[in-house]
Structures are given as C-alpha cells and as structure tokens.
Enzyme design. Structure first.
Site, PDB file in Angstrom:
ATOM      1  N   ASP A 428       6.167  61.948  79.309  1.00 28.35           N
ATOM      2  CA  ASP A 428       5.332  62.650  80.280  1.00 28.35           C
ATOM      3  C   ASP A 428       4.539  63.728  79.531  1.00 28.35           C
ATOM      4  O   ASP A 428       4.834  64.028  78.362  1.00 28.35           O
ATOM      5  CB  ASP A 428       6.240  63.270  81.352  1.00 28.35           C
ATOM      6  CG  ASP A 428       5.462  64.066  82.371  1.00 28.35           C
ATOM      7  OD1 ASP A 428       4.388  63.605  82.782  1.00 28.35           O
ATOM      8  OD2 ASP A 428       5.928  65.150  82.758  1.00 28.35           O
ATOM      9  N   LYS A 429       3.549  64.307  80.184  1.00 32.20           N
ATOM     10  CA  LYS A 429       2.768  65.358  79.524  1.00 32.20           C
ATOM     11  C   LYS A 429       3.173  66.755  79.989  1.00 32.20           C
ATOM     12  O   LYS A 429       3.712  67.550  79.223  1.00 32.20           O
ATOM     13  CB  LYS A 429       1.263  65.156  79.761  1.00 32.20           C
ATOM     14  CG  LYS A 429       0.399  66.191  79.040  1.00 32.20           C
ATOM     15  CD  LYS A 429      -1.053  66.076  79.408  1.00 32.20           C
ATOM     16  CE  LYS A 429      -1.356  66.687  80.755  1.00 32.20           C
ATOM     17  NZ  LYS A 429      -1.254  68.167  80.757  1.00 32.20           N
ATOM     18  N   THR A 430       2.950  67.030  81.273  1.00 29.83           N
ATOM     19  CA  THR A 430       3.175  68.386  81.775  1.00 29.83           C
ATOM     20  C   THR A 430       4.656  68.740  81.740  1.00 29.83           C
ATOM     21  O   THR A 430       5.482  68.046  82.321  1.00 29.83           O
ATOM     22  CB  THR A 430       2.647  68.514  83.204  1.00 29.83           C
ATOM     23  OG1 THR A 430       1.265  68.140  83.220  1.00 29.83           O
ATOM     24  CG2 THR A 430       2.810  69.929  83.709  1.00 29.83           C
ATOM     25  N   LYS A 609      -7.388  73.349  99.189  1.00 36.09           N
ATOM     26  CA  LYS A 609      -7.457  73.199  97.730  1.00 36.09           C
ATOM     27  C   LYS A 609      -6.690  71.937  97.354  1.00 36.09           C
ATOM     28  O   LYS A 609      -5.684  71.582  97.980  1.00 36.09           O
ATOM     29  CB  LYS A 609      -6.873  74.421  97.019  1.00 36.09           C
ATOM     30  CG  LYS A 609      -5.373  74.609  97.222  1.00 36.09           C
ATOM     31  CD  LYS A 609      -4.867  75.844  96.512  1.00 36.09           C
ATOM     32  CE  LYS A 609      -3.350  76.008  96.694  1.00 36.09           C
ATOM     33  NZ  LYS A 609      -2.827  77.252  96.128  1.00 36.09           N
ATOM     34  N   THR A 723       0.802  59.943  82.006  1.00 32.25           N
ATOM     35  CA  THR A 723       0.555  61.195  82.717  1.00 32.25           C
ATOM     36  C   THR A 723      -0.295  60.950  83.953  1.00 32.25           C
ATOM     37  O   THR A 723      -0.996  59.934  84.057  1.00 32.25           O
ATOM     38  CB  THR A 723      -0.159  62.207  81.792  1.00 32.25           C
ATOM     39  OG1 THR A 723      -0.432  63.393  82.509  1.00 32.25           O
ATOM     40  CG2 THR A 723      -1.450  61.636  81.244  1.00 32.25           C
ATOM     41  N   ARG A 834      -3.580  59.076  85.009  1.00 29.42           N
ATOM     42  CA  ARG A 834      -3.672  58.866  86.453  1.00 29.42           C
ATOM     43  C   ARG A 834      -2.664  57.813  86.922  1.00 29.42           C
ATOM     44  O   ARG A 834      -2.969  56.988  87.777  1.00 29.42           O
ATOM     45  CB  ARG A 834      -5.083  58.438  86.847  1.00 29.42           C
ATOM     46  CG  ARG A 834      -6.149  59.503  86.684  1.00 29.42           C
ATOM     47  CD  ARG A 834      -5.954  60.639  87.670  1.00 29.42           C
ATOM     48  NE  ARG A 834      -7.131  61.486  87.797  1.00 29.42           N
ATOM     49  CZ  ARG A 834      -7.140  62.640  88.425  1.00 29.42           C
ATOM     50  NH1 ARG A 834      -6.038  63.109  88.956  1.00 29.42           N
ATOM     51  NH2 ARG A 834      -8.243  63.360  88.511  1.00 29.42           N
TER      52      ARG A 834
END
Length: 1251
Positions: A428-430, A609, A723, A834
């Site tokens: 994963d990235k985050t 938002k 990600t 995505r």
C-alpha cells in the site's frame, strides 16, 4: 429490587449458555407504546430489547456475556488434540507403525516405535495445553472484570459475565465497555463522549459519540432507574461501522445510528462516566463476531517437506519390496538348518507359499525400517521456529521504532523461512510508504494557486531532470505547526481580503472550519486547543482554517462555533455560531462528506468536500473556466505527490431543505438498508454545487523507504505498489521511492484518455463496458508485444507497468488475465492506482496462483486486509492510520516499511538457511541409520532380523542426535546481518530455493549411502577377525553396538561440517549427545536384560578393536564429505582493486570481516605502481594465514604517504569467493558443485582484529 436475585437464579432455566456465534431468530415481543408518526413501519427481522427490565427479556434467550476463546475443554482436549496431531502424515504413519509393532510380524519391541511417538505427542500436546491454558486465564480475567450495574436505584459492581441484554450500566473514565451498549447519557455537556477504539482497530484518534437528546437526563441512578425504553434493532452481525435501530421511549420513535453504539473492547476517554443499555452480549458482540480465523497458511518449504516425506515413503517401500522378494526367494527346504521340513510351519516360514512369506515379511520390514521417516522432525522444526520468532524477530533492536515504542512482532512462527524466499512484495502507499502525517501544504481558491512550498517528490523529480532546486525561503510570518506547513503571505493574517476573489476565499475557509466531524479539546485558544479527528487529513484541514483566521473552537451536537477574523474589516474578531442541521458522513462508496448548516442570519448552505471525481460530477452547469483551471491545479498537485480534495457549496432555499429533510428523516429511521437509503437521499441534495477550490495535503515518505526499496530490488525482489491515489500521484511517489526511474521503459494503461472520456460522457453503461474492454485488450496486447521485443534485445532495459483501477477491472477478466500476468512478470516494478481493496486482493492472488511465486503483502489500513490475507506472507504496519492490517495479517507486524530489509534479508534468509539444513540433516542422519539395518538384511536371508537393540532405535532421534540439530536451527549463519544487508544479492539463493533443491537432497543421500556402507562393512569385516579379551569372537550384539557407536559419532561430527558458524553451543550439544550415548550404554549394558546387551559395552571397551574402529570409521566415512566440501587446505583467493586514495570509511573497513589483505608482494607491487590505476588481480597462493595477509596489507598501507585505495578480499568459505569477488569486479569462476558445497559449508574461526 428483590426480583434481581430471582431473575439471576432463573437464568439457568431460560437464558443459559455462552459460546456460539450463531444468530438465531427469537420470538418478537410487540411494543407496548408505539407512535410512528411520519416514520414508516419497521420491517421484520429485528430484535426487541426492553431496557432496565430483566424479567421481560427472560422470555428471549439472549446470549450471556461470558466469552470463551479456548480451543479445548477438559472433555475435548485429548480427542481433539490427538485428532490435530494425527492430521500430520508423519504422525499418522508412526501410529500405523506402532500398531504394526504390536503384532507378531514385528521384529522389534513395541517400545521401539511407541516411545518416540509418545514423546513427540506429549511435547506437542503440552504445548497445545499451555497455549490454551493462557487463553483460558485471559478469558477468566476478562469475564470476572467488574462493571457498575443499576440495581435498586444504586450502582452495584457485577462481573462482566453476569451482564444481560437490557441492563443499565455505568462506565467510568478509562474503563472498557463490557458489551455493545446503547449510549444514553454522559457527564459531558450535551451528552457527548470520547471513545478510543485502539483495541478494536488500532486507531488512536478519539471518536465522538452522541446520545439522543431524549436520553440526556438519565445520568443519576435515580433518573436512570426511571428509564423504560424499548430498542428495536438489527440482529447481531460483524459490521463494525454500521448499526440500525429505533428507540421507542415515551410514545416516540427515535432512530439510532452507529453514533449511539459503544462497542465492546473500546475504552472511554476524557469523560467522567457514561450511562448505557446493553444491546449485544458475549459472542454476539460485533468484536467477537469479527474474531474469525484468518486463512491458515503453510510455508512453501513445509509443503515441499511433505513431498520429501512422500519420497521417503517411496524409498521405504522399495527397500521393503526388495527385502520381501528376497525373503520369498531365499526361503528353501534345502536349508535344513532352518527346520523347514516340520508339519506345523508358521505362515511366514512356509516355503510352499512364498507369496504369503513375502507379504508378511513386507510388514515386518516396514516396522524394521520405520526410522527412515524422522518422527521428531516436526517437533524440532516447530521449536526452532518458535524461538526464532519470539527471541530473534521480536527482540531485534534494528526493527524497533523508538518514536512509537513499537518492536517487531511475529504473530506466527509458521512462516519464518517463507520470509527468506519472497519474490514479490505488494505494498500500500499511504501509511506504508508514507508517514500518514498530513500537512496542509497548498491550495487553489477560485482558480488561483496558493502555497510556495516544494515537496520531496518535486525535489526528486527536479534532480532526475538535472535541475537544481533551491529550498524555498520561508517568509517571516510563515506558520509551522502540526498539520499545517503552508507558506504564502497572500492568505495569512487577513491578507486574503486583498485578493481578486475574497468572497470565494471566505467560503473556502468556512467550508474548512464547518464541514468536518473534528472534536476540539483543551482551552479555547488557538495555541492550546487540540483537535481529535477520525483521520489526519481532517485535523490538517481544520488546523489550516484556524491559521487562516477561521478558528473552530467549540462543538455541541447542534452547533459549531467559529471565531472569524478580518471578515468585515481588518482586525475585527467575532464568534459565529453555525447550526448543524444535517451531516452526510464520508464513506468509501460516497468518497465525500457534506454538512447542511444555518447561518445566524438564517441562510441555509450545504458545504461539501470530497474526491475530485465525485465533486465534478455534481457541479452546476457553467463556470467552465474555473472547472478547467482547478482540474489543471489538481493534476499539478497530483504530480507533486499531494493528496487532493475538492471543496464546493450550495445555497438552499427553505422549502427545498424542508422537503429534502423529511426524506432524510425517513431514511435515517429505516431499519432495512438504511445506509443505501441515506446515500440515495444524499444524492438529492448534493447536486448543482458551486466549486470553491481544492486543497493539497502532503504525506511525506517514511524514513529510509527509497534505500529499502533499492536494496530489496538488488536482492531480486519485485515490488508492486497498489494504491487508491491518482495516477500522477502514484507515479511520482514511485519515482521518489526509487521504484521507477528514467532508465526504465514504462508502460501506462490508463482510462483517462479522450476517447474513453467521450464514450463515458454519453452515459450508456453497456457501450462503456464494451469499449473499455476492447481498449484495455488493445493496450495490453501492444504493451505485451513491446515488452517481448525489448527483452529480445542485446541489452534489454528494465520495464515498469502503471495501470489504473478501471483498466485493471477489465484486465482481470479471465480472457485477459494471462496476458496481464505475463506482462507484469516481465516488469521490474508495477504500480496499480485507483484500485479498490478487492482489486488489491485479486492482483495478489493472480501472482500467487498464476505465477506460483512467493508473495508478501504489506499495508496498514482496513482496506489492506484482503490483500494481506491473500498473500503467502502478510505484514502489517502498526502506523497512525490503524492496526486493522496488523490484526488481520496474523503473520508479522513492523512499525516502518524500512524494517523489511532486516525482516527479509536477515531473519528471513537466516531462517530459510537454518530450516533447510535442519530438514536435510534429519533426512541424512535417518537414512544413514536405516541403511545399515538394510545392509544387514542381506546377510540374514531377508528374514527381518533386527540389527540394533530396540532402545538404540528408540533413542537415536530423540536423545542421541536431537540437540545438535536444534543448535544449528538457532545459531547457524553463513554471513553476518550487516553483510546480508550490504550484499542483498545473497538473498537470491532463497528465491531460487538453492538449499532445498532435489540436487542437494540427492547429494546428501549419496553420502548417506556411502557412509552407511563404510560403517557397516568396516565394522562387520573387522569384527570377523577380532576377539574379545577372553579370546571369543564378537557376537551380533557386540557388532551392532559398535556399529551404532560409529553411527552416533559420525552423524554428529557430520553436523559440524554442515555448520557455517560454530559456537560453544555447537560444541556442547555435539559433545553432550555423544557423551549421552556413552553414559546410556554404560548404564544400559550394566543392567541384566534378556536381549544379550548385558556387559557388551564393557567387553568392547576392554579391547583395542573398539578404539581403532571408533577412530578409523568416522574418519573414513567423513573423508568423502571432507574432500567434497573443500575442507582440506586449499589456496585462498584474493582480489585487489586500486581506485585512488584510501578514505576514512574504507580505512575503517580494512581488516574487517570481508576485507582481508593478502600477502602477495608481486601482486601488490604490480597493482600499486600507479595510484590511479583501475585494475583488479586474482592471485592464488597457498600456505598463507589470514593474519599474515592482513598484516602485509597494513604494512604496505602504512609505508606509503598517500596510499592507493586497496580493497583486498580473501575467502575461507568455499563458495562465496566467486560472489564477493564479482562485487569487486574480479573474475573468479565458480567451482563445480558449488551449490551443494554452499549448502553444507563451514567457515573457519575468525582471526582477532589487530589495530
């Protein structure tokens, strides 16, 4: 209340029983006071709970609150435990052998097989019992924890296990919730409470929970006693974040949501106490229903071990078949001395029926040769793995994160060696590659860019392009605090009033200050206030609003207070209350959050938002220039690696809001599909939005991530990043991590093309699906063909693939996934952006099952759980986002991504090497022992006569050869941890499975065959010409005892030859095992037994024959191994490279464990003649010690004023000289059979370092 005791005593009749996670339908009790008004009648399928009324709830058999996580109980331990043990093929095999040994066909005593099996089962069952006892003690502690329960208008402490559905309880600050509770009231203003869910999902951000306004008064025991509500809610389920129900109180029906549910295991923070009603108990609580077993994982090496065991079964069958055929052929009446002419011959001695003789002898030989299968192998390997996990991995300071006080954690010991064979990492990235510490960095308002900072990724991109980037100079009024790293004076201290779009700026700041679920804590001053947010992003946005002059400082269930500065005029500060009418919460489907608020002047505004894709779909027509400009800014932020959100608003008329709010209330009160209905209602108001701008938040890379990825790539490991970020963000993060570079040929498969956008704009879903599938197929085919052409070139470049989630959805179709897999496997790096959690798991499974490669998944959030469970090895990051991944991985947990270097290259490689040696050594020593019995069968007419005493055979595996192999599994290592990380190429041995190939097994089998022949024939031949002290020839028990003596000494010494590192524990274990044999035989032969062993050993040690054979046989038996492994003095190899002056770092290396000077004067003179000469020499000499080599180089170094950079390598480990020499650019060809020699080599003692 006297009924309390009566109810308690009647529990056994009506509601007994804990356990079970099944959800049963219960009888419905109709409501006594129901007034629905405009709320629709409830659908069936819910449970009805009467609060504060145990007698009414007794008719429904709700689960008790006691829990049990044990695997066994007193009655099931033995049968269930034995069943678990006999699921292993080897244990089942030995059970069969033990049964056979009790029959007349067995030549050995039952004790021979029953004793080792019993010891193995005993150890395994004791381990199971100990682990289950600890679980039982933990359950007992939890079940007996006290909680305050309302009884007779006062609080009484009651154990958790005695709680029942409907009870009213009081939880004090820092206390844990004993069951799933309906939140009624708290001591805080407006009945809010703060909940920490760390035990549930690891998230340390406090969550706010709000009680219904109708129940705020039930704080005191007197008022709580008056509460007689009825709860109609969903049946128990495992969804942690959803809850639907209604509270019927005083003839009113009030909808319940997850905001009113307090889950078992969570704790109360910053609140004196709360009052709650028990809704779900025991195994029906949400956390217990989530306590499912994760997929059972077995290591690849363990599965290959099963194949080796099956091979040994085949060898055993062949040996028995040879013996059975031989017995049928050998048995003949002409051998009169066998007495085969009598009338009453047994079936196994009747020459007239040779088939029966062979068949019975087959069973006899199976029991005789049974030691060929190592019965103690599984227990020894489990013990080794357990120590490796708990003592090595868990206690490694190199994987300890000081900032968070987090060590590495091995949650299972089954996959230690799997860590040494990983070829693909899915990350994963985050929060995994990045720190998950969000900082407001830049923004775009009304089409105007703000923020002058430069991100780490932008700096890395500039460096790649050869552009020098100067650090941006911070202005004097720049503010830097947690969550805010923004530098642009145009928006600070009211300067935004002078911008071209001040009204848009004002809406932007108010959206940041109002549209959130953040909770303020502490003093209501900008300096001392603290924000508790569900995610770091939200906290960063609110902190940004504060620094821009819109200070959010107080929240009630219906109001948000914002201290606004410079709005009407410069310097003016005013406190503005905004009434929060509705909150449309964020979820992974909506990807947005909205708030409907009322200004003090009555103006109704919806602030929204969310992700750019969902916001742009809901914008009002017109204002295309702003939309285009903002999209360009979003792409620019994405390219810089920033996380973006779009902000928008909509003014609502009173009638529009009232009509919509009525539908919202109905959806919120629904028990069936509430979430779906709320989403549908939200769509009705979240439209015709006006775009305000967008925010850009920086999530910095974790420390050491680029170096770690570069090191893992050198080790032959391919890393894929999966990600949910935009493609531009994902690509730039990949560049910053050194996952992708400009030298790579990149293949990009994207759905963001003009043609696809045009098709999507028409809105025909069928047309979109057909077009996307064809487009993805064409892009895949083109990339696949290009990749094949590149790979056929003389110097093929490294390849990288980037694909987005939409394209991946079609590429994973069965007709395209093979092409996708082939393309991906040819790429060094793959980035999927995505992507959904399901797609992450699908990609992992594609490589795991399609390519049959060892995979590892690493992540930190709940969206990574499926990916982690799909891989061979799951690693959870115990980061700031949460511990869901750690809890779900059930394999390993580390605090930082960079710790993968130590986990894989050090512990993984060592574990793989050690377990391989342990398994192959077990195979070797048991085959050697069994073959001596096999050779004896040829001299006994294939009769199945045993060669060794029963106790010899029983204790061979469990005492005389058990401890040394465990020492190898715990302490052996070929190179140090620092070398393993400095030369990650060594890890490729595990990827190629170098040490557990059939060639290595066949080599050891050959030496087992050779050594068994030497031992057997030497002992037999020498015994025929030797006599004891009384002049008698040696008998069978003398010869077999001598042969067993040689076997024990030989296989234990052979173990030392397999070791790369020999410690005092090796000496103690090997010497102790041999000594244990001598002590045993001295005692055993001194005890009178009818087997003929009595005083045999005392007779043997009184002859010179014993000492000659004891010295000669092991030497001759091991001489072949000695020659093969290169243990005789061979010429050491050295490499020298001259590259200019010696710097301080290289001077420090000189004389260390890998840089060893060689005393070769001619080579030194030749190479040091020119100080800048870039040359390398390989010199062969013999008779030179390592100490002499080091002294010569140091002497030469000190004799020169400006010495050249001399790197000289000498190797005393046969097999690594080629590798290390190649790292220095020196040609040193590998020797034949280097792989097998590497699998069983031993390094010499280290020379003390001289200063």
């Amino acid at each position: 209340m006297n009924g309390w005791e009566r109810v308690r005593s009647s529990t056994s009749r009506f509601g007994g029983g804990g356990g079970g996670r099944s959800t049963q339908m219960v009888d419905r009790i109709p409501s006594r006071t129901v007034t629905l008004g405009r709320v629709q009648p409830q659908a069936p399928g819910h449970r009805t709970i009467f609060c504060n009324d145990r007698e009414a709830n007794l008719m429904v058999k709700f689960k008790r609150n006691s829990i049990s996580t044990t695997k066994y109980n007193i009655l099931t331990f033995l049968p269930k435990g034995l069943f678990e043990q006999f699921r292993r093929v080897a244990n089942l095999y030995f059970l069969m052998i033990s049964i056979l040994s009790c029959t007349p066909v067995s030549p050995v005593s039952p004790i021979t097989n029953v004793l080792p099996l019993s010891m193995v089962l005993f150890v395994s069952l004791v381990k199971e019992a100990w682990e289950d006892w600890k679980r039982f003690q933990n359950d007992k502690t939890i079940n007996n924890t006290s909680v305050d329960v309302l009884q007779d208008q006062k609080w009484e402490p009651v154990p958790w296990k005695n709680l029942q559905v409907g009870d009213i309880v009081r939880i004090k600050q820092d206390g844990f919730f004993p069951a799933d509770l309906l939140f009624l009231a708290s001591t805080n203003a407006d009945s809010v409470c703060y909940v920490e869910t760390a035990n549930l999902d690891g998230e340390t951000n406090l969550k706010i929970r709000k009680a219904l306004e109708k129940t705020w008064d039930y704080v005191t025991p007197e008022k709580a006693f008056e509460f007689k509500g009825e709860v109609q809610c969903e049946q128990p389920n495992n969804s942690l974040y959803t809850f639907t129900g209604n509270l019927i109180i005083e003839k009113q029906t009030l909808p319940l949501s997850p905001n009113q549910l307090l889950l078992r295991g969570c704790s109360l923070r910053n609140t004196e106490y709360i009052i709650g009603a028990v809704v779900f108990t025991g195994h029906e609580t949400k956390v217990m229903m989530n306590s499912m077993n994760v997929p059972s994982k077995r290591s690849t090496l363990e599965r290959k071990l099963d194949r080796l065991i099956l091979t040994l079964f085949g060898v055993l069958f062949c040996m028995c078949l040879i013996g059975a055929i031989g017995s049928g052929v050998f048995l003949d009446r002409r051998y009169f001395f066998l007495g085969l002419r009598g009338p009453a011959l047994s079936a196994d001695m009747n020459p007239s029926n040779r088939f029966v003789v062979a068949l019975l002898n087959m069973f006899t030989l199976i029991t005789l040769y049974s030691p060929i299968i190592p019965i103690s192998l599984y227990v020894s390997v489990e013990m080794i793995k357990f120590v490796q996990s708990t003592q090595y991995i868990n206690n490694d300071l190199h994987m300890y994160h000081v900032e968070t006080n987090t060590p590495a954690l091995a949650r299972t010991s089954n996959l230690n060696e799997e860590l040494g064979q990983v070829e693909y990492i899915f990350s994963d990235k985050t929060g995994t590659l990045t720190r998950n510490l969000m900082e407001f960095f830049k923004c775009s308002i009304g089409g105007e860019l703000y923020g002058t900072g430069v991100t780490e990724i932008e700096m890395g991109e500039a460096q790649r392009n050869g552009i020098k980037v100067d650090e941006v100079h911070k202005s004097s009024n720049a503010v830097r605090e947690k969550g805010f790293n923004f530098n642009d004076a145009r928006l600070m201290q009211g300067a935004w009033r002078n911008e071209p779009n001040p009204d848009m700026c004002k809406e932007f700041f108010r959206c940041l200050a109002i549209c959130h679920t953040v909770l303020p804590e502490g003093e209501e001053t900008p300096e001392k206030i603290r924000y508790q947010a569900a995610s770091p992003d939200e906290a960063a946005l609110v902190a940004a609003a504060k620094n821009f002059g819109f200070f959010f400082y107080r929240r009630t269930p219906t109001l948000i207070y914002v201290r606004e500065s410079h709005v009407e005029k410069m310097g003016k500060v005013q406190d503005v209350p905004y009434e929060i009418l509705n909150v449309l919460e964020f979820n992974s489907t909506r990807k947005r959050q909205s708030v409907v608020c009322r200004y003090p002047d009555g103006r109704l505004v919806l602030y929204c938002k969310g992700a750019d894709t969902v916001i742009y779909e809901r914008l009002a027509d017109g204002n295309n220039d702003l939309k285009k400009t903002s999209r360009e800014h979003l792409e620019q932020y994405g390219a810089a690696g920033l996380r973006t959100l779009c902000l928008a608003y909509r003014n609502l008329s009173f009638n529009t809001y009232e009509n919509w709010n009525e539908k919202f209330i109905q959806a919120k009160s629904s028990l069936r599909d509430r979430e779906k209905k709320l989403d549908e209602v939200a769509e009705l108001v979240e439209k015709d939005l006006v775009l305000i701008g967008c925010t850009a938040i920086e999530d910095k890379l974790q420390e050491g991530v680029p170096t770690c990825i570069e090191t893992l790539a050198r080790a032959g490991i391919k890393i894929w990043v999966l990600t949910g970020d935009k493609m531009e963000t994902a690509i730039n993060i990949a560049y910053a991590c050194k996952l992708i570079n400009n030298d790579m040929k990149q293949f990009i498969i994207s759905s963001e093309t003009d043609n696809i956008r045009e098709v999507e704009s028409r809105g025909d879903q069928v047309e979109i699906a057909h077009y996307m599938r064809d487009a993805v197929k064409n892009q895949l085919k083109k990339c696949h063909d290009d990749a094949q052409n590149y790979l056929r070139s003389l110097s093929p470049p490294k390849l990288a693939l980037v694909i987005d989630g939409k394209c991946l959805m079609y590429a994973l179709d069965p007709s395209l996934r093979v092409m996708l897999l082939n393309l991906s496997l040819n790429c060094t790096s793959v980035v999927c952006c995505r992507v959904s959690p399901l797609q992450k798991a699908q990609v992992t499974s594609l490589v795991k099952k399609g390519a049959r490669k060892i995979t590892l998944s690493i992540g930190d959030g709940a969206n990574d759980v499926s990916m982690i469970q799909a891989a061979h090895v799951g690693v959870g990051i115990s980061g700031l986002e949460g511990m869901q991944a750690v809890m779900a991985s059930d394999d390993f947990a580390i605090a930082q991504f960079r710790f993968l270097t130590d986990l894989l290259l050090v512990h993984g490689r060592w574990s793989y090497l050690r377990i391989c040696k342990v398994v192959t050594y077990f195979f070797y020593k048991n085959l050697t022992f069994t073959l001596t019995q096999f050779w004896y069968t040829f001299q006994t007419g294939f009769s199945g006569q045993r060669f060794y005493d029963d106790w010899f055979q029983s204790l061979y595996n469990v005492i005389f050869t058990a401890l040394p192999v465990i020492m190898v599994g715990l302490f052996d290592k070929d190179v140090s941890a620092s070398l393993s990380k400095k030369y990650p190429e060594l890890y490729k041995e595990g990827i190629r499975n170098t040490f557990f190939k059939w060639r290595v097994v066949a080599t050891l089998a050959f030496f087992a065959l050779y050594q068994s022949l030497i031992v057997y024939n030497f002992v037999i031949a020498s015994s025929s010409i030797s006599v004891d002290s009384s002049g008698k020839m040696f008998g069978i028990w003398d010869v077999s005892t001598m042969a067993f003596n040689c076997i024990v000494v030989t296989v234990n010494l052979r173990l030392l030859m397999m070791c790369d590192t020999i410690t005092r524990w090796h000496h103690i274990s090997v010497g102790g095992s041999i000594l244990a044999w001598f002590v045993f035989i001295l005692l055993y032969s001194g005890v009178y037994t009818p087997r003929g062993i009595y005083s045999v050993f005392y007779v043997l040690i009184s002859t010179i024959y014993f000492y000659v054979i004891l010295l000669l046989v092991p030497i001759v038996a091991l001489f072949g191994d000695f020659l093969f492994q290169g243990k005789i003095p061979v010429e050491p190899i050295a490499a020298m490279s001259v590259r200019g002056p010696l710097d301080s770092k290289q001077r420090g290396i000189l004389g260390s464990e890998i840089v060893l000077p060689l005393r070769l004067p001619d080579c030194f003179r030749k190479c040091t003649g020119t100080s800048q000469m870039a040359a390398a020499q390989v010199c062969w000499r013999s008779g030179i010690s390592l100490h002499q080599m080091r002294q010569e180089a140091l002497r030469l170094h000190s004799s020169r004023g400006r010495s050249p950079n001399i790197l000289v390598f000498a190797f005393d480990s046969p097999g690594y000289e080629s590798f290390f020499a190649s790292q220095a650019g020196v040609l040193a060809p590998q020797k034949p059979w280097d792989v097998a020699r590497r699998a069983s080599m031993r390094s010499r003692a280290k020379t003390p370092r001289k200063n």
